[in-house]
Design a protein around this motif. Structure first.
Motif, PDB file in Angstrom:
ATOM      1  N   SER A 186       0.858  -1.184   0.000  1.00  0.00           N
ATOM      2  CA  SER A 186       0.000   0.000   0.000  1.00  0.00           C
ATOM      3  C   SER A 186       0.889   1.227   0.000  1.00  0.00           C
ATOM      4  CB  SER A 186      -0.875  -0.009   1.254  1.00  0.00           C
ATOM      5  OG  SER A 186      -0.043   0.121   2.380  1.00  0.00           O
ATOM      6  N   SER A 187       0.295   2.393  -0.351  1.00  0.00           N
ATOM      7  CA  SER A 187       1.124   3.592  -0.472  1.00  0.00           C
ATOM      8  C   SER A 187       1.806   3.911   0.862  1.00  0.00           C
ATOM      9  CB  SER A 187       0.284   4.760  -0.945  1.00  0.00           C
ATOM     10  OG  SER A 187      -0.787   4.928  -0.054  1.00  0.00           O
ATOM     11  N   LYS A 188       1.124   3.568   1.982  1.00  0.00           N
ATOM     12  CA  LYS A 188       1.698   3.793   3.311  1.00  0.00           C
ATOM     13  C   LYS A 188       3.065   3.102   3.423  1.00  0.00           C
ATOM     14  CE  LYS A 188       1.000   2.564   8.099  1.00  0.00           C
ATOM     15  NZ  LYS A 188       0.553   1.393   8.818  1.00  0.00           N
ATOM     16  N   HIS A 189       3.180   1.971   2.743  1.00  0.00           N
ATOM     17  CA  HIS A 189       4.401   1.190   2.883  1.00  0.00           C
ATOM     18  C   HIS A 189       5.309   1.251   1.665  1.00  0.00           C
ATOM     19  CE1 HIS A 189       1.784  -0.862   5.960  1.00  0.00           C
ATOM     20  NE2 HIS A 189       2.817  -0.424   6.647  1.00  0.00           N
ATOM     21  N   ASP A 190       5.015   2.166   0.758  1.00  0.00           N
ATOM     22  CA  ASP A 190       5.927   2.328  -0.378  1.00  0.00           C
ATOM     23  C   ASP A 190       7.274   2.784   0.151  1.00  0.00           C
ATOM     24  OD1 ASP A 190       4.463   1.501  -2.437  1.00  0.00           O
ATOM     25  OD2 ASP A 190       3.877   3.484  -3.174  1.00  0.00           O
ATOM     26  N   ASN A 191       8.327   2.361  -0.524  1.00  0.00           N
ATOM     27  CA  ASN A 191       9.678   2.757  -0.107  1.00  0.00           C
ATOM     28  C   ASN A 191       9.952   2.452   1.357  1.00  0.00           C
ATOM     29  OD1 ASN A 191      10.200   3.603  -2.647  1.00  0.00           O
ATOM     30  ND2 ASN A 191       9.622   5.740  -2.224  1.00  0.00           N
ATOM     31  N   CYS A 192       9.647   1.231   1.724  1.00  0.00           N
ATOM     32  CA  CYS A 192       9.972   0.788   3.074  1.00  0.00           C
ATOM     33  C   CYS A 192      11.416   0.273   3.078  1.00  0.00           C
ATOM     34  CB  CYS A 192       8.959  -0.285   3.449  1.00  0.00           C
ATOM     35  SG  CYS A 192       9.581  -1.545   4.529  1.00  0.00           S
ATOM     36  N   PHE A 193      12.225   0.783   3.963  1.00  0.00           N
ATOM     37  CA  PHE A 193      13.621   0.332   4.060  1.00  0.00           C
ATOM     38  C   PHE A 193      13.796  -0.431   5.370  1.00  0.00           C
ATOM     39  CE2 PHE A 193      14.025   4.075   1.269  1.00  0.00           C
ATOM     40  CZ  PHE A 193      14.733   3.495   0.222  1.00  0.00           C
ATOM     41  N   ILE A 194      14.126  -1.711   5.247  1.00  0.00           N
ATOM     42  CA  ILE A 194      14.323  -2.519   6.458  1.00  0.00           C
ATOM     43  C   ILE A 194      15.788  -2.886   6.601  1.00  0.00           C
ATOM     44  CG2 ILE A 194      13.762  -4.729   7.582  1.00  0.00           C
ATOM     45  CD1 ILE A 194      11.014  -4.223   6.995  1.00  0.00           C
ATOM     46  N   LEU A 195      16.325  -2.667   7.794  1.00  0.00           N
ATOM     47  CA  LEU A 195      17.676  -3.164   8.092  1.00  0.00           C
ATOM     48  C   LEU A 195      17.494  -4.445   8.900  1.00  0.00           C
ATOM     49  CD1 LEU A 195      20.887  -1.414   8.967  1.00  0.00           C
ATOM     50  CD2 LEU A 195      20.066  -3.082  10.626  1.00  0.00           C
ATOM     51  N   ALA A 196      18.134  -5.517   8.436  1.00  0.00           N
ATOM     52  CA  ALA A 196      17.949  -6.822   9.084  1.00  0.00           C
ATOM     53  C   ALA A 196      19.268  -7.356   9.611  1.00  0.00           C
ATOM     54  CB  ALA A 196      17.357  -7.809   8.077  1.00  0.00           C
ATOM     55  N   ILE A 197      19.179  -8.016  10.779  1.00  0.00           N
ATOM     56  CA  ILE A 197      20.379  -8.573  11.408  1.00  0.00           C
ATOM     57  C   ILE A 197      20.185 -10.062  11.682  1.00  0.00           C
ATOM     58  CG2 ILE A 197      21.774  -8.524  13.536  1.00  0.00           C
ATOM     59  CD1 ILE A 197      21.231  -5.488  13.574  1.00  0.00           C
ATOM     60  N   GLU A 198      21.165 -10.856  11.292  1.00  0.00           N
ATOM     61  CA  GLU A 198      21.135 -12.306  11.551  1.00  0.00           C
ATOM     62  C   GLU A 198      22.412 -12.671  12.318  1.00  0.00           C
ATOM     63  OE1 GLU A 198      19.701 -15.328  11.346  1.00  0.00           O
ATOM     64  OE2 GLU A 198      21.589 -16.384  11.603  1.00  0.00           O
ATOM     65  N   SER A 199      22.237 -13.322  13.466  1.00  0.00           N
ATOM     66  CA  SER A 199      23.414 -13.722  14.255  1.00  0.00           C
ATOM     67  C   SER A 199      23.127 -15.011  15.028  1.00  0.00           C
ATOM     68  CB  SER A 199      23.795 -12.601  15.247  1.00  0.00           C
ATOM     69  OG  SER A 199      22.852 -12.553  16.294  1.00  0.00           O
ATOM     70  N   SER A 200      22.361 -15.938  14.419  1.00  0.00           N
ATOM     71  CA  SER A 200      21.919 -17.096  15.208  1.00  0.00           C
ATOM     72  C   SER A 200      22.999 -18.144  15.440  1.00  0.00           C
ATOM     73  CB  SER A 200      20.716 -17.762  14.545  1.00  0.00           C
ATOM     74  OG  SER A 200      21.102 -18.289  13.297  1.00  0.00           O
ATOM     75  N   CYS A 201      24.002 -18.195  14.549  1.00  0.00           N
ATOM     76  CA  CYS A 201      25.008 -19.247  14.701  1.00  0.00           C
ATOM     77  C   CYS A 201      26.406 -18.638  14.542  1.00  0.00           C
ATOM     78  CB  CYS A 201      24.711 -20.360  13.702  1.00  0.00           C
ATOM     79  SG  CYS A 201      25.709 -21.822  13.960  1.00  0.00           S
ATOM     80  N   ASP A 202      27.060 -18.889  13.418  1.00  0.00           N
ATOM     81  CA  ASP A 202      28.439 -18.403  13.276  1.00  0.00           C
ATOM     82  C   ASP A 202      28.616 -17.453  12.104  1.00  0.00           C
ATOM     83  OD1 ASP A 202      27.980 -20.368  11.417  1.00  0.00           O
ATOM     84  OD2 ASP A 202      30.003 -21.155  11.469  1.00  0.00           O
TER      85      ASP A 202
END
Ligand code: KG4
Ligand code: ZN
Length: 343
Positions: free
Chosen positions: A5-21
């Motif tokens: 939806s327009s509310k969520h246009d250009n959504c920038f997500i920074l994601a972090i993964e550190s579950s193992c090695d």
């Protein structure tokens, strides 16, 4: 594919993964990956497996450079970010704590939503990262095969998943890695066995297929059978491994694939769902990929992730976070990471 939806246009997500090695950070714009930086940890190779204490320490020193690199490669300023996604679990507690605490602090400092992600759901949702490919339609079956898990999952929706089969003991990645250790190969042995197997004859040696109820798996007996077989043969011929390495690897890999697909075939029959997506580190295996592709002749629709999204990566955490973001499904700042967490 739902159009944001327009509310969520250009959504920038920074994601972090550190579950193992692997310390990983990705930046996504909607369902597309702008950067996906992964710092592996070589330190574990000398121990033949991941040492949890060393993994947590390495995450601490890697995390800030990895986040900076991901933002720089994406050409995004942190002030443009819409939300922070992170792996809540399952995984190694000390490792999860580093990524989780960092994600919380960043969410607090930037005053943007925090989104928890289930690591195994993320391995499946990696198929929804848009790189111009066809994406699975719900419901489909996910076969998640990694160093810590072996699961057949009925995927009803982005975050509605049902585990219908799983391992009762070792994971399939462990079957590869422990077999490799017996053969004196490096760690992780999965990719090494994969490349040696390509040059070998898979009919050379026979290993038993373990018995497990219904759609469940068992790999601990398989590992033991490899150990006894190698011990027996090297008593007769001390150079047995050296002289037969490619054939041994081909036979081990072939048996593991048989084990995986006997239960997957059963799951397809039981559910009537012929759409199957694989995920997790072992989905990088060339034999697993070939076998799945061959199922297209039986009318299956198959989905194989690009190599960069098979082993642990933050892009898959980002896409999982994106679909939660679209539903305003956010986490509170008192959320805690968890070593075990149901799907
Ligand atoms: O998903 P992943 O990176 O980490 C976990 O969540 O566990 O999976 C790591 C596992 C290791 O056991 C590694 O040996 C295996 O994936 N693996 C492979 C291949 N590439 C990675 N196993 C077989 N063939 C490969 N090509
Ligand atoms: Zn994983």
């Amino acid at each position: 594919m739902p159009i944001p939806s327009s509310k969520h246009d250009n959504c920038f997500i920074l994601a972090i993964e550190s579950s193992c090695d692997d310390t990983s950070c990705a930046v996504l714009k909607n369902n597309q990956v702008l950067s996906n930086v992964i710092a592996g940890q070589k330190i574990h190779e000398q121990y033949g497996g991941v040492v949890p204490e060393l993994a947590s320490r390495a995450h601490q020193s890697n995390i800030i450079p990895v986040v900076h690199a991901a933002l720089a490669q994406a050409n995004i300023d942190k002030k443009q970010l819409s939300a922070i996604a992170f792996t809540r679990g399952p995984g190694l507690m000390g490792s999860l704590l580093v990524g989780g605490s960092f994600a919380k602090s960043l969410s607090l400092a930037l005053d943007i939503p925090l989104i928890e992600v289930h690591h195994m759901q993320a391995h499946i949702l990696a198929h929804f990262i848009d790189h111009g490919q066809e994406m699975p339609e719900f419901p489909f079956l996910g076969l998640t095969i990694s160093g810590g898990h072996t699961q057949i999952v009925k995927v009803n929706d982005y975050h509605d998943m049902e585990v219908i089969g799983s391992t009762m003991d070792d994971a399939v990645g462990e079957a590869f890695d422990k077999s490799g250790k017996i053969l004196g190969l490096g760690y992780p042995a999965g990719p090494i066995i994969d490349s040696l197997a390509r040059k070998g004859n898979h009919d050379a040696f026979k290993f038993p297929i373990p018995k497990a109820p219904d759609l469940d798996y068992s790999f601990s007996g398989f590992k033991t059978s490899v150990l006894y077989f190698v011990q027996k043969q090297t008593q007769k011929d001390p150079d047995f491994i050296q002289n037969n390495l490619e054939d041994i690897c081909a036979s081990i890999q072939y048996t593991i694939i048989e084990i995986l697909f006997q239960k997957l075939n059963k799951a397809v029959k039981q559910t009537g769902i012929k759409s199957v997506a694989i995920g997790g580190g072992v989905s990088a295996n060339s034999g697993v990929r070939e076998r799945l592709l061959s199922k297209q002749e039986k009318g299956w629709k198959v989905f194989i992730p690009p190599f960069e999204y098979t082993t642990d990566n933050a892009a898959m955490i980002g896409i999982s976070g994106y679909y939660k973001y679209l539903q305003d499904d956010f986490s509170s700042l008192d959320i805690i990471t968890q070593a075990r967490i149901p799907m």
